[in-house]
Design a protein around this motif. Structure first.
Motif, PDB file in Angstrom:
ATOM      1  N   PHE A 267       8.130 -81.714  17.369  1.00  0.00           N
ATOM      2  CA  PHE A 267       8.789 -83.044  16.887  1.00  0.00           C
ATOM      3  C   PHE A 267       9.396 -83.799  18.098  1.00  0.00           C
ATOM      4  N   PHE A 268       8.966 -83.552  19.372  1.00  0.00           N
ATOM      5  CA  PHE A 268       9.583 -83.994  20.483  1.00  0.00           C
ATOM      6  C   PHE A 268       8.180 -84.391  21.415  1.00  0.00           C
ATOM      7  N   ARG A 269       7.110 -84.130  20.791  1.00  0.00           N
ATOM      8  CA  ARG A 269       5.930 -84.478  21.700  1.00  0.00           C
ATOM      9  C   ARG A 269       5.552 -86.032  21.964  1.00  0.00           C
ATOM     10  N   GLY A 270       5.519 -86.372  23.138  1.00  0.00           N
ATOM     11  CA  GLY A 270       5.491 -87.949  23.397  1.00  0.00           C
ATOM     12  C   GLY A 270       6.876 -88.317  23.731  1.00  0.00           C
ATOM     13  N   LEU A 271       7.857 -87.675  23.978  1.00  0.00           N
ATOM     14  CA  LEU A 271       9.107 -88.289  24.122  1.00  0.00           C
ATOM     15  C   LEU A 271       9.359 -88.811  25.391  1.00  0.00           C
ATOM     16  N   THR A 272       8.879 -87.916  26.577  1.00  0.00           N
ATOM     17  CA  THR A 272       8.914 -88.221  27.785  1.00  0.00           C
ATOM     18  C   THR A 272       8.061 -89.703  28.137  1.00  0.00           C
ATOM     19  N   ILE A 273       6.899 -89.730  27.405  1.00  0.00           N
ATOM     20  CA  ILE A 273       5.951 -90.881  27.892  1.00  0.00           C
ATOM     21  C   ILE A 273       6.427 -92.154  27.157  1.00  0.00           C
ATOM     22  N   ASN A 274       7.137 -91.733  26.103  1.00  0.00           N
ATOM     23  CA  ASN A 274       7.794 -92.702  25.299  1.00  0.00           C
ATOM     24  C   ASN A 274       8.941 -93.464  25.959  1.00  0.00           C
ATOM     25  N   SER A 275       9.683 -92.794  26.415  1.00  0.00           N
ATOM     26  CA  SER A 275      10.828 -93.188  27.348  1.00  0.00           C
ATOM     27  C   SER A 275      10.651 -94.155  28.460  1.00  0.00           C
ATOM     28  N   ALA A 276       9.391 -93.731  29.126  1.00  0.00           N
ATOM     29  CA  ALA A 276       8.938 -94.186  30.487  1.00  0.00           C
ATOM     30  C   ALA A 276       8.512 -95.766  29.979  1.00  0.00           C
ATOM     31  N   ARG A 277       7.805 -95.687  28.821  1.00  0.00           N
ATOM     32  CA  ARG A 277       7.288 -96.972  28.508  1.00  0.00           C
ATOM     33  C   ARG A 277       8.333 -97.936  28.027  1.00  0.00           C
ATOM     34  N   ALA A 278       9.279 -97.410  27.103  1.00  0.00           N
ATOM     35  CA  ALA A 278      10.340 -98.136  26.378  1.00  0.00           C
ATOM     36  C   ALA A 278      11.251 -98.844  27.514  1.00  0.00           C
ATOM     37  N   PHE A 279      11.546 -98.557  28.475  1.00  0.00           N
ATOM     38  CA  PHE A 279      12.221 -99.317  29.542  1.00  0.00           C
ATOM     39  C   PHE A 279      11.602-100.687  29.774  1.00  0.00           C
TER      40      PHE A 279
END
Length: 297
Positions: A267-279
Motif C-alpha cells: 500500500f506504500f509503493r510509489g510513496l517516495t517517488i510521489n513525494s519527490a514529484r509532489a513538491f
C-alpha cells in the motif's frame, strides 16, 4: 467550463487554474507518473531504479512518456474544477472573498469541507482521463518493430473507444469509487496543510509572499500524497482489472487480496517517488492559483 464560474458580480470566484502553467511541471514529471503506476500495479520491478532501467532498455526514452498526452491536455480543466469548486465552496461557507481571506482567515473546518467538496467533484471529472493514463502506462511493449506483437492500445483515443466497446461508457469510470475515496479527504488535508503553513509563516493579516506560497504548496502536496498513496495503489489496480490483474469485486476485495499476496507494504509503493514529484508540481500550482486570484481582484 469557464461559464460556470463567470458570475463575478454575484460574488463568485473565477476558475483558478485554467491556464497551462500548472501543466508545465507535469510534463517534466511524466517519467515519474509512469514509474509510480508500474510500481503499484506490477511485481516485476525491484524498485525505482530497476523500473527506470528496464523501461529504458525495453522501450527507449519515449517509453517514459506513455499515456500522458490525454492527462496533460485535460489538466487545466481538472485543476480549474478543483480550485473553482474549492474557492466557491469556501466563499459560500464564510462569505469572505479571496482578497479578504488573509485578513479574515476562514476556519480550518471550512477549509477542510471546501477541499473535500472540490476533491469529490474533481474525482469524477478526472476518472476517465486517469483510467486511460494507467492503461497506457502499463503497456510495456516497445514501439512497433517488424515481427513484434502490437500493443493492446494504439493511443488514448483508441484506448477510450476500446474500453467503451468492451465495457460500455461506464467502463471509463472503472476505479472511480476508489479515486473518490482517495481524493475527497486527501484534498481536504491538502488545503488545510497549505493554509496552516501559510499562516504560520506570515504575519497576521498579511498576504503570503511567493516563497511562502511555493514552500507551503510543496509540503501540502507531500502531506496529501502521504495520505493518498494506499488508496492510489488500490485505484490503479482496480483500473487494471481484467488485463494484467484479476477483476476485483470492489475496493475492500482489492485491499484484502493485495495485502494477502504482497503484505501491507504494497500500500506504500510509489510513496517516495510521489513525494519527490509532489513538491515542485504543487508549489507551482499554488503559486499560479494565488497569482490568478490576485489578478482577478
Amino acid at each position: 467550463m469557464a461559464s460556470c464560474w463567470a458570475g463575478r458580480g454575484a460574488g463568485m470566484e473565477p476558475p483558478c487554474s485554467s491556464l497551462p502553467i500548472p501543466a508545465l511541471p507535469c510534463w517534466a514529471a511524466c517519467p515519474v507518473f509512469l514509474i509510480q503506476v508500474r510500481l503499484q500495479t506490477q511485481t516485476t520491478y525491484q524498485g525505482i531504479i530497476d523500473c527506470m532501467v528496464k523501461t529504458y532498455r525495453h522501450e527507449s526514452l519515449l517509453g517514459f512518456f506513455k499515456g500522458m498526452s490525454f492527462p496533460i491536455a485535460s489538466i487545466a480543466v481538472v485543476n480549474s474544477v478543483l480550485f473553482g469548486v474549492y474557492s466557491n465552496t469556501l466563499l459560500a461557507l464564510t462569505t469572505t472573498s479571496h482578497q479578504e481571506r488573509w485578513a479574515q482567515p476562514p476556519s480550518y473546518t471550512h477549509v477542510f469541507i471546501a477541499g473535500c467538496t472540490g476533491g469529490f467533484v474533481q474525482a469524477y471529472c478526472l476518472a476517465p482521463f486517469d483510467l486511460i493514463k494507467v492503461r497506457l502506462q502499463n503497456q510495456t511493449e516497445p514501439r512497433a518493430r517488424p515481427g513484434s506483437p502490437p500493443p493492446r492500445y494504439r493511443g488514448p483515443v483508441h484506448c477510450a473507444v476500446s474500453i467503451c466497446r468492451e465495457d460500455g461508457p461506464w467502463g471509463l469510470f472503472r476505479g472511480a469509487w476508489a479515486l473518490t475515496l482517495r481524493d475527497t479527504p486527501t484534498l481536504g488535508i491538502y488545503f488545510v496543510t497549505y493554509e496552516w503553513l501559510c499562516r504560520q509563516s506570515t504575519p497576521d493579516r498579511q498576504n503570503p509572499g511567493a516563497a511562502t506560497v511555493l514552500v507551503a504548496g510543496g509540503f501540502a502536496g507531500i502531506a496529501s500524497w502521504a495520505v493518498a498513496t494506499p488508496l492510489d495503489v488500490i485505484k490503479s489496480r482496480m483500473q487494471m482489472g481484467g488485463l494484467k490483474h484479476r477483476v476485483y469485486r470492489g475496493v475492500l476485495d482489492c485491499m484484502v487480496s493485495s495485502a494477502r499476496q504482497e503484505g501491507l507494504g504494497v500500500f506504500f509503493r510509489g510513496l517516495t517517488i510521489n513525494s519527490a514529484r509532489a513538491f515542485p508540481v504543487n508549489a507551482v500550482t499554488f503559486l499560479t492559483y494565488e497569482y490568478l486570484l490576485s489578478s482577478w481582484g
